[in-house]
Design an enzyme around this catalytic site. Structure first.
Site, mmCIF file in Angstrom:
data_model
loop_
_atom_site.group_PDB
_atom_site.id
_atom_site.type_symbol
_atom_site.label_atom_id
_atom_site.label_comp_id
_atom_site.label_asym_id
_atom_site.label_seq_id
_atom_site.Cartn_x
_atom_site.Cartn_y
_atom_site.Cartn_z
ATOM 1 N N LYS A 123 86.161 72.346 109.564
ATOM 2 C CA LYS A 123 87.523 71.993 109.179
ATOM 3 C C LYS A 123 88.020 70.956 110.173
ATOM 4 C CE LYS A 123 91.997 74.242 108.223
ATOM 5 N NZ LYS A 123 92.708 75.533 108.148
ATOM 6 N N SER A 133 94.936 76.518 103.847
ATOM 7 C CA SER A 133 94.791 75.125 104.223
ATOM 8 C C SER A 133 93.334 74.679 104.374
ATOM 9 C CB SER A 133 95.528 74.866 105.547
ATOM 10 O OG SER A 133 94.969 75.658 106.574
ATOM 11 N N SER A 152 94.633 81.091 105.398
ATOM 12 C CA SER A 152 93.928 79.842 105.071
ATOM 13 C C SER A 152 92.406 79.895 105.032
ATOM 14 C CB SER A 152 94.354 78.744 106.034
ATOM 15 O OG SER A 152 95.620 78.291 105.654
HETATM 16 N N1 GLN Z 1 99.992 79.098 103.646
HETATM 17 C C1 GLN Z 1 100.313 79.491 104.985
HETATM 18 C C2 GLN Z 1 101.175 78.443 105.642
HETATM 19 O O1 GLN Z 1 101.368 77.412 105.063
HETATM 20 C C3 GLN Z 1 99.081 79.766 105.785
HETATM 21 C C4 GLN Z 1 98.409 78.566 106.289
HETATM 22 C C5 GLN Z 1 97.291 78.881 107.224
HETATM 23 O O2 GLN Z 1 96.779 80.013 107.236
HETATM 24 N N2 GLN Z 1 96.927 77.909 108.023
HETATM 25 O O3 GLN Z 1 101.650 78.630 106.731
#
Ligand code: GLN
Length: 483
Positions: free
Chosen positions: A76, A151, A175
């Site tokens: 990532k 994400s 995410s």
């Molecule tokens: N959807 C969540 C957020 O936008 C989690 C994102 C994540 O786990 N990085 O904060």
């Protein structure tokens, strides 16, 4: 060749059926051919990949035989990679080449992995659909009009489309697990402190945790083995021995106590997903598990608490991107304040700016007690709920997401609609617990995930349950048409 799992690749390399260079060359060609449809990579690292593959083949020729030696993966794009762009999905870091490797990157490289590239992601990991990326959305291989989740959407899309067997992700509020669910993968968020955060660009430091995305629990065990462990460079890393995760896969589920929280099945959950979750519960019952209804009474407060705590930490973490030290700098600043304002205004996208504003507001004098402190109290109540539940059961099971993947853009005008998709995943981050999502069926041709949560440091237990489930189901073997 591209259909092989990490475990199959390890066997093939050990049996000299093919070399890592051959495999790497095949996958790089496949990425060149198919990624334009998916947009799952931000950067490709062909030269690095080929030199790592050559080195891995040489180590094997010298008698070495690790499960990750010569295995192609991707990171990532928020794991720092020395000399390689590490963009975090943002214009702010579009020109940033990290001066060092993140601990996860260094550990996996030492184990002999081959890095094919850096994967697409929501900007600064803020999002659930990979839609906030500066590089455009990644697409879901199950339906190219839909999000792959976020994400870690690029990692999920690439692995689901068989561009490579596994990839790293990070999980602050879901995410890893949520994109795994939306693309028919297995994804594991470890216990907070299990995997080093050093060199992982911070979103919300008390919630962020790196982990594996792969097609099977067996592969998650292999990748996690290479990622986990104490790191003196990360003050929140925990000095706890790392068990042999692959050895934990084969335990029997006889007598395993699985708790199913009644709050998970309230309004908001797609009834077709509820049905699939009940089917997976029955499957585990057949394998010897004992099912019990439990309650997590404070779950309803999780989204509001998370969307105060995460932006608060983000507003602090992202203050370092000021146009002076890292990344983007605006053209012709007239004075220092202008430099700050325009560099941040032009370098950050709208979702990141929204969260910085919410976070700064929640932390400001006069509001701190009302919002941030309150949210921290809720966080403790949520943790207490889990501790009480784990007195009665070994594992908690439920849906990973309330809905399958949505159409790209469908939630863009309403950020809160996207926040609601995190309802089942964020509690594990607030409590620091490990969680796993695994394939459990399809709704309208789109994958659905079932989530398992376990007490601290019981990643092995999660992998065990998922592996036994996968020995008896074939959802995880389904391949998207065209890939
Ligand atoms: N959807 C969540 C957020 O936008 C989690 C994102 C994540 O786990 N990085 O904060």
């Amino acid at each position: 060749m591209h259909h092989m799992t990490l475990a199959e690749i390890a066997r093939g390399l050990a049996d000299k059926k093919f070399s890592s260079v051959e495999l790497t060359t095949t996958l790089l060609a496949r990425i060149a051919q198919l990624d334009p449809q998916l947009n799952s990579f931000i950067s490709l690292t062909q030269d690095l990949a080929l030199s790592q593959a050559k080195a891995a083949d040489a180590r094997r020729a010298n008698g070495e035989n690790g499960a990750l030696l010569g295995a192609p993966i991707a990171h990532k794009d928020l794991f720092c990679t020395q000399g390689i762009r590490t963009s975090c999905g943002s214009k702010m870091l579009d020109n940033f080449k990290a001066p060092y490797d993140a601990t996860v990157v260094a550990k996996l490289a030492a184990a002999g992995t081959v890095t094919l590239g850096k994967t697409n992601m929501d900007e600064f990991a803020m999002g659930s659909g990979n839609e906030s990326s500066f590089y455009g959305p990644a697409k879901n291989p199950w339906n190219l009009e839909c999000v792959p989740g976020g994400s870690s959407g690029g990692s999920a899309a690439a692995v689901a489309a068989r561009l490579l067997p596994a990839a790293t992700g990070t999980d602050t509020g879901g995410s890893i697990r949520q994109p795994a669910a939306l693309t028919n993968l297995t994804g594991l968020k470890p216990t907070y402190g299990r995997v080093s955060r050093w060199g992982m660009i911070a979103y919300a430091s008390s919630l962020d945790q790196g982990g594996p995305l792969a097609r099977t629990a067996e592969d998650c065990a292999i990748l996690l083995q290479g990622m986990a462990g104490f790191d003196p460079n990360d003050s929140t890393s925990i000095d706890e021995p790392v068990p042999d995760y692959s050895a934990s896969l084969n335990g029997s589920l006889q007598g395993l106590r699985i708790g199913v929280p009644k709050e998970y099945f309230s309004a908001g959950l797609d009834p077709r997903i509820a049905e699939l979750i009940h089917t997976s519960v029955k499957e585990l019952e057949k394998l010897g598990a004992v099912i019990k209804e439990i309650s997590l009474p404070n779950m309803q407060h999780a989204i509001p608490a998370y969307y105060v705590i995460a932006p608060a930490e983000a507003s602090s973490n992202l203050s370092r991107f000021d146009g002076v030290r890292f990344g983007y700098r605006c053209e012709n600043p007239t004075k220092l304040e202008d430099l700050y304002k325009r560099s941040r205004g032009e370098g950050f996208g709208s979702e990141v700016q929204r969260r910085i504003m919410v976070g700064a507001y929640a932390l400001s004098a006069g509001y701190y007690d009302a919002y941030y402190l309150k949210a921290q109290k809720i966080r403790r109540l949520i943790k207490n709920d889990f501790m009480a539940a784990f007195n009665e059961v070994d594992i908690i099971l439920g849906p990973t997401t309330p809905n399958p993947a949505w159409k790209i853009g469908a939630k863009s005008s309403d950020p809160v609609a996207a926040y609601l998709e995190d309802v089942y995943t964020i509690t594990a981050n607030l409590a620091g617990l490990p969680g796993l999502s695994m394939p459990a069926g399809f709704v309208d041709g789109l994958p659905v995930g079932v989530q398992l949560l376990a007490p601290y440091f019981q990643e092995g237990r999660l992998l065990n349950v998922a592996h036994q489930y996968q020995l008896n189901t074939d959802w995880h073997t389904r391949t998207p048409t065209g890939f």
